[in-house]
Design an enzyme around this catalytic site. Structure first.
Site, PDB file in Angstrom:
ATOM      1  CB  SER A  62      17.474  58.964  -4.107  1.00 18.37           C
ATOM      2  OG  SER A  62      16.105  59.137  -4.375  1.00 18.37           O
ATOM      3  CB  SER A 118      14.607  62.120  -4.494  1.00 18.26           C
ATOM      4  OG  SER A 118      15.469  61.951  -3.504  1.00 18.26           O
ATOM      5  CE  LYS A 162      14.765  57.311  -7.391  1.00 20.55           C
ATOM      6  NZ  LYS A 162      14.371  58.369  -6.438  1.00 20.55           N
TER       7      LYS A 162
HETATM    8  N1  GLN Z   1      17.825  63.058   0.205  1.00 18.72           N
HETATM    9  C1  GLN Z   1      16.462  63.003   0.888  1.00 18.72           C
HETATM   10  C2  GLN Z   1      16.643  61.539   1.852  1.00 18.72           C
HETATM   11  O1  GLN Z   1      17.843  60.983   1.729  1.00 18.72           O
HETATM   12  C3  GLN Z   1      15.690  62.807   0.104  1.00 18.72           C
HETATM   13  C4  GLN Z   1      15.309  61.519  -0.747  1.00 18.72           C
HETATM   14  C5  GLN Z   1      14.145  61.457  -1.506  1.00 18.72           C
HETATM   15  O2  GLN Z   1      13.550  62.610  -1.872  1.00 18.72           O
HETATM   16  N2  GLN Z   1      13.977  60.148  -1.960  1.00 18.72           N
HETATM   17  O3  GLN Z   1      15.881  61.150   2.440  1.00 18.72           O
END
Ligand code: GLN
Length: 510
Positions: free
Chosen positions: A153, A177, A78
């Site tokens: 994400s 994420s 990532k």
């Molecule tokens: N979707 C969550 C957020 O937008 C979690 C994101 C993540 O785990 N990086 O904060």
């Protein structure tokens, strides 16, 4: 061996192929060809360096190590993982063109294991999002249905692995994420115990929550990748100085399928009676069937109530933006990447303001504003302070469930997400609907406990994820239960979960 054979293999199959005479260069080439042919549609990678990957693979072949451990196995990272000399953007314009001078510990460990880096995967900007639509570099599509999101994400990593563009990948999980995109693309994704995988060199979003972990096609693959990246790191001040539990062996043993002696708690607040608002029936049905399957393997099952889980969403969306507003202050147009308006006529403050105005996307700005507000004096106790108290209550719910004298459960389970993958564009203008995608994953994040998502069937032809949460440092339990569920489902189906991926998508389009 054809390209599609190679790109459909599990990691132990790739290891066996390498021991049988296949070359690391040949395997890397098969993946790179598939990326070239299909990533125009999927959009899972932000950066692929074909020459560098092939050179590295050839060096592994020349060393004679290919097939030993992870040597010669390709991997994708990532783009939040810092890589020396390789562009790293965290999905943001503000880091466009930045080539870090060092490797994150996760990247360094995979390099030391002689894996072959295929490239860096797309992501929501600074890991803020649940659909990968917040990337400054375009959306990523779900290989199961290109009109749908691959989760976020870490959606570039999930789409790459599900689509056969990498055998496995590293994701990061702050509020879900790793688990949510794994669930929505039919992968296994594990968020390790907080502090058990180094955060050194992960571009920080919310430091008390961020954790890197594996995204893979099978439970065993995930365990192997986790073992390669985990364990104490003196470069991370929150790294736990304790040995990693044995994971791959646990996944192998778990596949034998005997769960007698194990007690599973089904969390009422995550899709149970009176808590089904926003959950799709197909998701709840697959979840219930999976629980019954685990029971048939010998596990004791009972419902557990964790009342504070109902407050996880508002608490998370105060804590994470608060930490983000502080972490993102380092992007000032001076130190890295983008600089706007540095024409000699403007002063430093103006250059910083212009750079941040143009360098950050809408969601990142929303979080900075929210976090700065929540931390401002006068509001601190009302918002951030309250959210921290809720965080403590959530940890207490976990402790009560796991520790209760004689009646404690070994693991807690829930659906990973309330719905299957949603259509592109359907939530991007509605932040609250987007945030709801993390309903089930947030409690484990806030408590720092490990949690895995493993596929548990299809609803409307799209993957559904099953979440298994365990006490801190008992990541092995997640792998054991996930492996048992995976093996029982594979046996009933007569094939691996990803073999169901519709071929029109699996073939891809140039
Ligand atoms: N979707 C969550 C957020 O937008 C979690 C994101 C993540 O785990 N990086 O904060």
């Amino acid at each position: 061996m054809t390209t599609s054979d190679v790109t459909g293999m599990t990691v132990p199959e790739l290891q066996a192929a390498l021991q049988d005479g296949a070359t690391a260069a040949g395997i890397a080439e098969a993946y790179l060809d598939r990326i070239a042919a299909t990533d125009g549609t999927l959009g899972s990678y932000l950066h692929v360096d074909r020459e560098a990957a092939l050179e590295r693979a050839a060096a592994v072949d020349a060393s004679g190590n290919a097939g030993t451990g992870l040597a010669g196995i390709p991997v994708a990272l990532k783009d939040v993982v810092v890589t020396a000399g390789v562009p790293t953007t965290s999905g943001s314009r503000i880091l466009e063109g930045w080539k870090p001078p060092y490797d994150a510990t996760v990247a360094a460990r995979l390099k030391a294991a002689d894996t072959v880096l295929l490239g860096k995967t797309n992501m929501d900007e600074f890991a803020m999002g649940s659909s990968t639509e917040n990337s400054a570099y375009g959306v990523t599509r779900n290989p199961w249905d290109p009109e749908r999101i691959p989760g976020g994400s870490s959606g570039g990593s999930s789409a790459a692995v599900a689509g056969g563009l990498a055998p496995w990948a590293i994701g990061t999980d702050t509020g879900g994420s790793i688990r949510q995109p794994a669930a929505l693309t039919g992968l296994v994704g594990h968020k390790p115990t907080y502090g058990s995988v180094s955060r050194y060199g992960l571009i920080a979003f919310s430091s008390s929550l961020d954790q890197a972990g594996p995204m893979a096609r099978t439970v065993l693959d995930a365990a192997l990748l986790h073992e390669a990246i985990g364990g104490h790191d003196p470069l991370d001040s929150t790294s736990i100085d304790a040995p990693l539990p044995v994971l791959a062996e646990c996944a192998r043993r778990g596949a034998d399928g005997d769960l007698s002696g194990l007690t599973i708690g089904v969390v009422r607040e995550l899709g149970g009676e009176g808590h089904t608002d926003g959950y799709e029936q197909g998701v709840l049905d697959r979840f219930t069937e999976a629980v019954a399957l685990l029971e048939s393997l010998g596990a004791q099952v009972r419902e557990v109530s964790c009342p504070a889980f109902d407050l996880a969403l508002p608490a998370y969306y105060l804590i994470a933006p608060s930490e983000a507003s502080s972490n993102l202050s380092r992007f000032d147009g001076v130190r890295y990447g983008l600089r706007v308006g540095d024409d000699g006529a403007r002063d430093l403050d103006e250059v910083m303001a212009l750079t941040r105005e143009q360098g950050f996307g809408a969601e990142v700005k929303r979080r900075i504003i929210l976090g700065t507000y929540a931390l401002s004096s006068g509001y601190y106790e009302a918002y951030y302070g309250q959210a921290q108290k809720v965080r403590t209550l959530i940890s207490r719910d976990f402790n009560a469930a796991f520790d209760a004298e004689g009646t404690g459960v070994d693991v807690l389970v829930s659906p990973t997400t309330p719905t299957v993958a949603f259509p592109l564009g359907s939530r991007v203008d509605d932040p609250v609907a987007m945030y709801a995608a993390d309903l089930c994953t947030l409690p484990a994040s806030l408590a720092g406990v490990p949690a895995i998502s493993v596929p548990c069937g299809l609803s409307d032809g799209l993957p559904v994820g099953f979440q298994i949460m365990a006490p801190a440092l008992a990541d092995d339990r997640c792998y054991r239960v996930a492996a048992a569920l995976e093996a029982a489902q594979d046996a009933a189906r007569g094939s691996r979960f990803l073999d169901q991926l519709p071929s029109r998508v699996a073939e891809g389009a140039a």
